[in-house]
Motif scaffolding. Structure first.
Motif, PDB file in Angstrom:
ATOM      1  N   ILE A  74     -31.860 -43.358  -9.378  1.00  0.00           N
ATOM      2  CA  ILE A  74     -31.615 -41.907  -9.415  1.00  0.00           C
ATOM      3  C   ILE A  74     -32.312 -41.240  -8.227  1.00  0.00           C
ATOM      4  O   ILE A  74     -33.514 -41.424  -8.035  1.00  0.00           O
ATOM      5  N   VAL A  75     -31.548 -40.504  -7.446  1.00  0.00           N
ATOM      6  CA  VAL A  75     -32.110 -39.768  -6.308  1.00  0.00           C
ATOM      7  C   VAL A  75     -32.250 -38.301  -6.704  1.00  0.00           C
ATOM      8  O   VAL A  75     -31.282 -37.685  -7.152  1.00  0.00           O
ATOM      9  N   LEU A  76     -33.452 -37.744  -6.532  1.00  0.00           N
ATOM     10  CA  LEU A  76     -33.692 -36.317  -6.789  1.00  0.00           C
ATOM     11  C   LEU A  76     -33.886 -35.612  -5.449  1.00  0.00           C
ATOM     12  O   LEU A  76     -34.775 -35.996  -4.676  1.00  0.00           O
ATOM     13  N   GLU A  77     -33.077 -34.631  -5.179  1.00  0.00           N
ATOM     14  CA  GLU A  77     -33.131 -33.969  -3.868  1.00  0.00           C
ATOM     15  C   GLU A  77     -32.880 -32.476  -4.054  1.00  0.00           C
ATOM     16  O   GLU A  77     -31.968 -32.089  -4.772  1.00  0.00           O
ATOM     17  N   LYS A  78     -33.668 -31.650  -3.348  1.00  0.00           N
ATOM     18  CA  LYS A  78     -33.518 -30.202  -3.560  1.00  0.00           C
ATOM     19  C   LYS A  78     -32.386 -29.589  -2.739  1.00  0.00           C
ATOM     20  O   LYS A  78     -31.842 -28.553  -3.108  1.00  0.00           O
ATOM     21  N   ASN A  79     -32.022 -30.192  -1.614  1.00  0.00           N
ATOM     22  CA  ASN A  79     -30.986 -29.593  -0.757  1.00  0.00           C
ATOM     23  C   ASN A  79     -29.580 -29.916  -1.266  1.00  0.00           C
ATOM     24  O   ASN A  79     -29.346 -31.004  -1.778  1.00  0.00           O
ATOM     25  N   PRO A  80     -28.629 -29.006  -1.053  1.00  0.00           N
ATOM     26  CA  PRO A  80     -27.267 -29.276  -1.528  1.00  0.00           C
ATOM     27  C   PRO A  80     -26.489 -30.260  -0.651  1.00  0.00           C
ATOM     28  O   PRO A  80     -25.567 -30.906  -1.117  1.00  0.00           O
ATOM     29  N   ILE A  81     -26.847 -30.328   0.638  1.00  0.00           N
ATOM     30  CA  ILE A  81     -26.165 -31.303   1.501  1.00  0.00           C
ATOM     31  C   ILE A  81     -27.202 -32.082   2.295  1.00  0.00           C
ATOM     32  O   ILE A  81     -28.313 -31.597   2.534  1.00  0.00           O
ATOM     33  N   PHE A  82     -26.811 -33.285   2.720  1.00  0.00           N
ATOM     34  CA  PHE A  82     -27.673 -34.071   3.605  1.00  0.00           C
ATOM     35  C   PHE A  82     -27.570 -33.471   5.001  1.00  0.00           C
ATOM     36  O   PHE A  82     -26.474 -33.278   5.530  1.00  0.00           O
ATOM     37  N   TRP A  83     -28.711 -33.194   5.585  1.00  0.00           N
ATOM     38  CA  TRP A  83     -28.758 -32.648   6.948  1.00  0.00           C
ATOM     39  C   TRP A  83     -29.661 -33.556   7.769  1.00  0.00           C
ATOM     40  O   TRP A  83     -30.816 -33.779   7.407  1.00  0.00           O
ATOM     41  N   SER A  84     -29.118 -34.097   8.859  1.00  0.00           N
ATOM     42  CA  SER A  84     -29.891 -35.046   9.661  1.00  0.00           C
ATOM     43  C   SER A  84     -30.707 -34.333  10.728  1.00  0.00           C
ATOM     44  O   SER A  84     -30.147 -33.591  11.546  1.00  0.00           O
ATOM     45  N   CYS A  85     -32.022 -34.562  10.737  1.00  0.00           N
ATOM     46  CA  CYS A  85     -32.827 -34.044  11.860  1.00  0.00           C
ATOM     47  C   CYS A  85     -32.518 -34.837  13.129  1.00  0.00           C
ATOM     48  O   CYS A  85     -32.389 -34.234  14.206  1.00  0.00           O
ATOM     49  N   PRO A  86     -32.396 -36.203  13.055  1.00  0.00           N
ATOM     50  CA  PRO A  86     -31.930 -36.910  14.254  1.00  0.00           C
ATOM     51  C   PRO A  86     -30.582 -36.320  14.696  1.00  0.00           C
ATOM     52  O   PRO A  86     -29.703 -36.092  13.870  1.00  0.00           O
ATOM     53  N   MET A  87     -30.449 -36.066  15.985  1.00  0.00           N
ATOM     54  CA  MET A  87     -29.263 -35.443  16.612  1.00  0.00           C
ATOM     55  C   MET A  87     -29.296 -33.916  16.531  1.00  0.00           C
ATOM     56  O   MET A  87     -28.443 -33.252  17.132  1.00  0.00           O
ATOM     57  N   SER A  88     -30.259 -33.336  15.782  1.00  0.00           N
ATOM     58  CA  SER A  88     -30.224 -31.874  15.615  1.00  0.00           C
ATOM     59  C   SER A  88     -30.545 -31.148  16.922  1.00  0.00           C
ATOM     60  O   SER A  88     -30.043 -30.048  17.152  1.00  0.00           O
ATOM     61  N   ASN A  89     -31.391 -31.750  17.792  1.00  0.00           N
ATOM     62  CA  ASN A  89     -31.651 -31.091  19.085  1.00  0.00           C
ATOM     63  C   ASN A  89     -30.366 -30.960  19.890  1.00  0.00           C
ATOM     64  O   ASN A  89     -30.141 -29.958  20.567  1.00  0.00           O
ATOM     65  N   LYS A  90     -29.535 -32.013  19.801  1.00  0.00           N
ATOM     66  CA  LYS A  90     -28.276 -31.983  20.557  1.00  0.00           C
ATOM     67  C   LYS A  90     -27.347 -30.894  19.992  1.00  0.00           C
ATOM     68  O   LYS A  90     -26.625 -30.221  20.722  1.00  0.00           O
ATOM     69  N   TRP A  91     -27.391 -30.749  18.670  1.00  0.00           N
ATOM     70  CA  TRP A  91     -26.546 -29.767  17.983  1.00  0.00           C
ATOM     71  C   TRP A  91     -26.933 -28.335  18.372  1.00  0.00           C
ATOM     72  O   TRP A  91     -26.077 -27.439  18.436  1.00  0.00           O
ATOM     73  N   LEU A  92     -28.204 -28.107  18.662  1.00  0.00           N
ATOM     74  CA  LEU A  92     -28.670 -26.760  19.024  1.00  0.00           C
ATOM     75  C   LEU A  92     -27.942 -26.222  20.246  1.00  0.00           C
ATOM     76  O   LEU A  92     -27.774 -25.024  20.411  1.00  0.00           O
TER      77      LEU A  92
END
Ligand code: FAD
Length: 443
Positions: A74-92
């Motif tokens: 069972i995975v417990l996670e507070k966020n509604p979607i998975f958001w990857s920090c890797p690649m996020s600088n490129k996305w900015l």
């Protein structure tokens, strides 16, 4: 008959009105629940609860299902979607699309046959083998804590919540999967000119090479859009690290008119209202800022009382777990993986806090739990690490660093790091291949 008082109704409504439960078969959830309600009904199977569904947590869930199909995961996670920090600088700076970073939690849960529950973990009681959430409690046989990091703003502001909130809201660093990334993207893409100060956290911190990558890509954006911007990197370290030469060359050859790197700039005081950062290397006024506070192990590790202590008895801020098994002698069925893990060797301290390392630790812990479940002694294995950083976006050119680990003669882990300083398009192609391999392993 269940009675619902007003307080529990309000708690429930505010905390998780849209609780999402996904698994191989989607489970029905009662509409109303409280921390006193069981989150899920027992199935009779032994249960692994994974606290946090980021890079480490999702990797552990997938591999556990494959290696120990008799266990309930069972995975417990507070966020509604998975958001990857890797690649996020490129996305900015629009170098990659949102589709590369944002993913459904339901799809991998169904694909691999584990249960995903969107809920916030509020407490962990190891003596009762129970995790408390905003939607009810859950008992575990094994617990994997994969909560990432927390921002330690108290190092700057003590108990001053007003200034902490002001800083988070106005100068967000976007180092935790959250809405901060979209906020920062908007800020960069609407910047009209002036000085941007970036404070780097003191080591250890999440993804050591990534603040320099962010500076490069922001500088690339400002150069392209002809925005008169200056970026000042306030680095507490005496030099850029890792990939020292690759970054130095990018700063001087591509962005010398935009980026200034200031070494030994340990933060002494931050005044977000008057827009000034005072450091050991001088005082810096800014028009805009990315204020990265020091990092620590996730709140979940503190709740589980697994933070280490230094020789003077002061909390280290990071999980005290075995460097190879990621559990403790006193509680061998509770594991911490990913960025929260504390120092693993007297020779180099912490593993780099990367998604790659979180994935590798997750795979090992899945093996260890599968062995424990069979009553077999688990065999320790070593991890590795690999990181690509984009320093130019036209053409797309990256640099990289790889790490290998061996056991030294003194029973302490040894680290070998190899920088690839020669920026080139092939390393960007390798980065995308690496991401595909990682996503293929847990999404
Ligand atoms: C800008 C940037 C660039 C990066 N680039 C790279 C890269 O190129 N390569 C690389 O390998 N790594 C990179 N990283 C590092 C990587 O993101 C982290 O090392 C990795 O995410 C660590 O995995 P984790 O599972 O420990 O934490 P996370 O992935 O952060 O997952 C933790 C999860 O726990 C959840 N959680 C926390 N508290 C609770 C709670 N109370 N209740 C429920 N859920 C909770 C969080 O919401 C989160 O989803 C980068 C990071 C940043 C910020």
């Amino acid at each position: 008959m269940t009675t619902v008082n007003r307080r529990s109704f309000l708690t429930r409504s505010l905390a998780g009105a849209g609780t999402l439960v996904a698994s191989g078969s989607v489970l029905a959830q009662p509409l109303l629940s409280s921390p006193k309600t069981a989150l899920l009904a027992p199935t009779g199977k032994r249960r692994v609860v994974i606290a946090g569904g980021g890079w480490g947590g999702l990797s552990a869930a997938k591999h556990l299902r494959a290696l120990a199909p008799d266990l309930e995961v069972i995975v417990l996670e507070k966020n509604p979607i998975f958001w990857s920090c890797p690649m996020s600088n490129k996305w900015l700076v629009n170098a990659v699309d949102t589709d590369l970073l944002a993913h459904s939690y339901i799809i991998p849960a169904k694909k691999y046959g584990y249960t995903f529950v969107q809920t916030e973990i509020t407490d962990i009681d190891r003596s009762a083998k129970t995790v408390y959430t905003s939607d009810g409690f859950i008992k575990y046989d094994w617990l994997i804590i994969a909560g990432g990091i927390r921002y330690a703003f108290e190092a700057w502001f003590g108990n001053d919540q007003k200034t902490t909130q002001y800083t988070k809201t106005n100068y967000a660093s976007a180092y935790i999967p959250s809405s901060e990334h979209a906020f920062l993207k908007n800020k960069i893409q609407n910047f009209k000119g002036g000085t941007i100060v970036m404070t780097l956290p003191p080591p250890p911190h999440r993804c050591p090479p990534s603040p320099y990558e962010r500076a490069c890509l922001m500088a690339w954006w400002f150069k392209e859009k002809k925005i008169p911007a200056k970026i000042i990197i306030l680095d507490p370290k005496p030099r850029i690290a890792p990939i020292t030469i690759g970054y130095q060359k990018a700063f001087t050859e591509l962005y010398s008119d935009i980026i200034t790197h200031v070494p030994n700039a340990t933060v002494k005081e931050v005044d977000p209202y008057n827009k000034i950062v005072k450091t050991a290397a001088g005082d810096f006024k800014f028009d805009e800022a990315i204020l990265m506070s020091p990092h620590q192990a996730a709140d979940l590790v503190w709740k589980a009382d697994l933070i280490g202590k230094d020789k003077a008895g002061k909390p280290t801020g990071w999980a005290a777990v075995d460097p190879q098994y990621y559990n403790t002698e006193s509680d061998p069925q509770v594991f911490v993986i990913g960025d929260s893990v504390g120092s693993v060797s007297i020779h180099f301290g912490h593993y780099p806090k990367s998604g790659h390392v979180a994935n590798r630790e997750a795979r090992l812990v899945a093996k260890y739990i599968a062995a424990q479940a069979k009553g077999v002694e688990p065999k320790a294995e070593m991890i590795d690490n690999l990181c690509f950083m984009l320093v130019n976006n036209s053409p797309k050119e990256a640099i990289s660093v790889s790490f290998s680990y061996t056991m030294g003669p003194d029973d302490e882990i040894l680290q070998k790091a190899i920088d690839d300083n020669d920026r080139r398009p092939e390393l960007w192609a390798e980065d995308l291949k690496w991401l595909g391999g990682m996503y293929g392993d847990f999404l």
